[in-house]
Design an enzyme around this catalytic site. Structure first.
Site, PDB file in Angstrom:
ATOM      1  N   LYS A 203       0.839  -1.214   0.000  1.00 14.22           N
ATOM      2  CA  LYS A 203       0.000   0.000   0.000  1.00 14.22           C
ATOM      3  C   LYS A 203       0.871   1.260   0.000  1.00 14.22           C
ATOM      4  O   LYS A 203       0.637   2.206  -0.754  1.00 14.22           O
ATOM      5  CB  LYS A 203      -0.917  -0.017   1.232  1.00 14.22           C
ATOM      6  CG  LYS A 203      -1.549   1.318   1.573  1.00 14.22           C
ATOM      7  CD  LYS A 203      -2.561   1.761   0.534  1.00 14.22           C
ATOM      8  CE  LYS A 203      -2.978   3.203   0.731  1.00 14.22           C
ATOM      9  NZ  LYS A 203      -3.946   3.655  -0.255  1.00 14.22           N
ATOM     10  N   CYS A 257      -3.186  11.522   1.545  1.00 14.11           N
ATOM     11  CA  CYS A 257      -2.522  10.230   1.320  1.00 14.11           C
ATOM     12  C   CYS A 257      -1.116  10.408   0.767  1.00 14.11           C
ATOM     13  O   CYS A 257      -0.140  10.021   1.397  1.00 14.11           O
ATOM     14  CB  CYS A 257      -3.331   9.404   0.326  1.00 14.11           C
ATOM     15  SG  CYS A 257      -5.035   9.266   0.798  1.00 14.11           S
TER      16      CYS A 257
HETATM   17  N1  SAJ Z   1      -0.792  15.166  -8.618  1.00  6.16           N
HETATM   18  C1  SAJ Z   1       0.183  15.790  -9.366  1.00  6.16           C
HETATM   19  N2  SAJ Z   1       0.581  15.197 -10.533  1.00  6.16           N
HETATM   20  C2  SAJ Z   1       0.056  14.011 -10.967  1.00  6.16           C
HETATM   21  C3  SAJ Z   1      -0.932  13.386 -10.188  1.00  6.16           C
HETATM   22  C4  SAJ Z   1      -1.348  13.983  -9.009  1.00  6.16           C
HETATM   23  O1  SAJ Z   1       0.694  16.860  -9.005  1.00  6.16           O
HETATM   24  O2  SAJ Z   1       0.465  13.545 -12.030  1.00  6.16           O
HETATM   25  C5  SAJ Z   1      -1.214  15.768  -7.337  1.00  6.16           C
HETATM   26  C6  SAJ Z   1      -2.712  16.102  -7.273  1.00  6.16           C
HETATM   27  O3  SAJ Z   1      -2.974  17.368  -7.807  1.00  6.16           O
HETATM   28  C7  SAJ Z   1      -2.965  16.024  -5.780  1.00  6.16           C
HETATM   29  C8  SAJ Z   1      -2.016  14.921  -5.316  1.00  6.16           C
HETATM   30  O4  SAJ Z   1      -1.045  14.790  -6.330  1.00  6.16           O
HETATM   31  O5  SAJ Z   1      -2.598  17.251  -5.155  1.00  6.16           O
HETATM   32  C9  SAJ Z   1      -2.664  13.589  -5.053  1.00  6.16           C
HETATM   33  O6  SAJ Z   1      -3.660  13.305  -6.028  1.00  6.16           O
HETATM   34  P1  SAJ Z   1      -3.876  11.865  -6.689  1.00  6.16           P
HETATM   35  O7  SAJ Z   1      -5.009  11.960  -7.622  1.00  6.16           O
HETATM   36  O8  SAJ Z   1      -2.585  11.371  -7.239  1.00  6.16           O
HETATM   37  O9  SAJ Z   1      -4.170  10.917  -5.458  1.00  6.16           O
HETATM   38  P2  SAJ Z   1      -5.234  10.887  -4.243  1.00  6.16           P
HETATM   39  O10 SAJ Z   1      -4.521  11.369  -3.006  1.00  6.16           O
HETATM   40  O11 SAJ Z   1      -6.516  11.538  -4.592  1.00  6.16           O
HETATM   41  O12 SAJ Z   1      -5.455   9.307  -4.126  1.00  6.16           O
HETATM   42  C10 SAJ Z   1      -4.329   8.440  -3.976  1.00  6.16           C
HETATM   43  C11 SAJ Z   1      -4.505   7.260  -4.941  1.00  6.16           C
HETATM   44  N3  SAJ Z   1      -3.271   6.474  -5.018  1.00  6.16           N
HETATM   45  C12 SAJ Z   1      -2.664   6.198  -6.186  1.00  6.16           C
HETATM   46  O13 SAJ Z   1      -3.064   6.588  -7.244  1.00  6.16           O
HETATM   47  C13 SAJ Z   1      -1.439   5.349  -6.112  1.00  6.16           C
HETATM   48  C14 SAJ Z   1      -5.670   6.408  -4.488  1.00  6.16           C
HETATM   49  O14 SAJ Z   1      -5.802   5.259  -5.306  1.00  6.16           O
HETATM   50  C15 SAJ Z   1      -5.467   5.981  -3.022  1.00  6.16           C
HETATM   51  O15 SAJ Z   1      -6.566   5.215  -2.563  1.00  6.16           O
HETATM   52  C16 SAJ Z   1      -5.370   7.251  -2.178  1.00  6.16           C
HETATM   53  O16 SAJ Z   1      -4.245   7.997  -2.633  1.00  6.16           O
HETATM   54  C17 SAJ Z   1      -5.207   6.862  -0.728  1.00  6.16           C
HETATM   55  O17 SAJ Z   1      -6.165   7.063   0.022  1.00  6.16           O
HETATM   56  O18 SAJ Z   1      -4.185   6.282  -0.365  1.00  6.16           O
END
Ligand code: SAJ
Length: 421
Positions: A203, A257
């Site tokens: 995880k 997360c």
């Molecule tokens: N972000 C970037 N660049 C990217 C992708 C995201 O800057 O290419 C930023 C987003 O704007 C945001 C942050 O990262 O600020 C996180 O966003 P996210 O969409 O990557 O993730 P979360 O936090 O909404 O959800 C993640 C997910 N994990 C993965 O994709 C590996 C989700 O599946 C998990 O369940 C969740 O974390 C969790 O609860 O752990």
């Protein structure tokens, strides 16, 4: 059919409870926060997740789902409470411990306890087992215990909760098998069976993978600014390679997360985690880089005013936890700039969210931080009427440069290398 207590009714616990209830189980949702419980009972949770409201209404009405501030006896207890990090960047297990103590008061022989909350390696077998055993029952012999980390992406929860593959790691084989049987009631993805420790690290590896890759994208964006190329074209080109998947740069990494979970690994073994820690630092430095770009763009203005569009941690969600906007505001204030923030989704925020027009009023520069869908329809005319200056800094790829330049705006896009050309 099982009697299930789901403890913690946040963005994972509530959808999980609703899914179990929609699939024949009797579910009691438990949250220590009375206002959370009341809002759910009214059918108006503070969560704009698509499909949540209609599914919730159904299970509340047919009686499969009840909500309370206290737990009850059950056959299954699911823990879905937050696991933040403290100011020392070590995991804070308070909410998990509290949930385990509550369960210890109600657990009976033959029950199954499942943890969905993210935890550090070794937490399930060591700390969680110990607290549950305060019941007088022995883990393994008297009750089963498994770690089934949540994997849902906010905004796409009800598809992912069903279709995503899941990792299920018990403290013994019986625990794993019981948890697999339970999740099979609604998960169509594969259920991978393993031990609790492998599941814990897997995880954390998932979210750390994303953080490290976003740090790489942010580094490449900053490098593109220096050498004068457009990161957005670079990404498009490089991602055509069949084994490359560069992530998207931005104002930083938010949510509860991805900026948090890597610290669980770092604290478990700092020596092996140099890359992970450096990535955290790079991503945490992004708001400062954006603030400097904005300050440079209006350096000749006295008492500069900034309008920030976007307070949510990512597009189209109401959640602003760990939002890069909070850090960006602090950095802008260090440049002696004043700030107003607008967001069509977020209500709870410091400073108070204002309407778009109020944020634009007398602003010298607009920083578009979050690519909410609404922002793709923004009209330069409305901005020109209200703003004092004519500068737009887009950290996303939401706005069309030609449209804004045609209307007399100085248009800056983070990472496009234009400032060096
Ligand atoms: N972000 C970037 N660049 C990217 C992708 C995201 O800057 O290419 C930023 C987003 O704007 C945001 C942050 O990262 O600020 C996180 O966003 P996210 O969409 O990557 O993730 P979360 O936090 O909404 O959800 C993640 C997910 N994990 C993965 O994709 C590996 C989700 O599946 C998990 O369940 C969740 O974390 C969790 O609860 O752990």
């Amino acid at each position: 059919m099982s009697n299930i207590n789901v403890i913690g009714l946040g963005y994972v616990g509530l959808p999980t409870a609703v899914m179990f209830a929609s699939n024949g189980h009797n579910v009691r949702g438990v949250d220590s926060n009375l206002s959370v419980v009341t809002a759910i009972q009214r059918g108006t949770p503070d969560n704009n997740e698509p499909h949540l409201n209609e599914l919730l209404q159904k299970v509340l009405q047919n009686g499969q789902f009840t909500v309370s501030t206290s737990a009850s006896t059950a056959n299954v207890f699911v823990i879905a409470v937050p696991t933040p990090i403290g100011s020392n960047r070590k995991p804070k297990l308070d909410a998990v411990s509290e949930a385990c103590q509550t369960i210890a008061e109600h657990i009976t022989k033959g029950d199954l306890v499942i943890v969905e909350s993210t935890v550090a390696p070794g937490t399930i077998r060591n700390e969680i087992t110990l607290t549950l055993e305060q019941s007088g029952l022995a883990a393994g012999n008297d009750f089963s215990l498994a770690y089934c980390p949540e994997r849902v992406l906010p905004g796409n929860v009800f598809k992912e909760i069903v279709e995503n593959d899941r990792i299920i790691g018990g403290i013994d084989d019986k625990s794993t098998q019981q948890a697999v049987a339970l999740y099979r009631s609604f998960v169509t993805g594969e259920l991978y069976e393993t031990d609790a420790e492998t599941a814990e690290v897997a995880k954390l590896a998932e979210n750390t993978y994303r953080d490290v890759n976003i740090a790489l994208a942010n580094s490449l964006a900053n490098l593109s600014e220096t050498v004068g190329v457009d990161i957005w074209s670079v990404l498009e080109m490089a991602n055509r390679h069949p084994r490359v998947n560069l992530h998207t740069p931005g104002a930083g990494v938010g949510g509860h997360c991805i900026p948090v979970d890597p610290w669980f690994l770092i604290s478990a073994d700092p020596e092996s985690s140099a890359l992970i820690e450096a990535s955290r630092e790079i991503n945490d430095g992004q708001p400062g880089i954006v603030a400097r770009m904005a300050a440079d763009a209006i350096h000749e203005v006295k008492d500069g005013r900034v309008a920030i569009l976007g307070a949510a941690y990512k597009p189209n969600v109401t959640d602003a936890r760990e939002s890069p906007t909070t850090k960006l505001i602090a950095r802008l204030i260090e440049h002696d700039l004043s700030v107003a923030v607008s967001d069509p989704y977020v209500t709870n925020f410091i400073p108070k969210i204002v309407s778009l027009d109020a944020a634009l009023c007398e602003a010298d520069i607009v920083i578009l931080v979050v690519g909410h869908s609404e922002y793709s329809h923004l009209e330069p005319g409305r901005f020109a009427k209200l703003m004092r200056g004519r500068v737009i800094l887009d950290i996303t790829t939401t706005l069309n440069r030609a449209v804004w330049e045609k209307s007399g705006f100085t248009f800056l896009r983070y990472g496009d290398g234009q400032s060096k050309r």
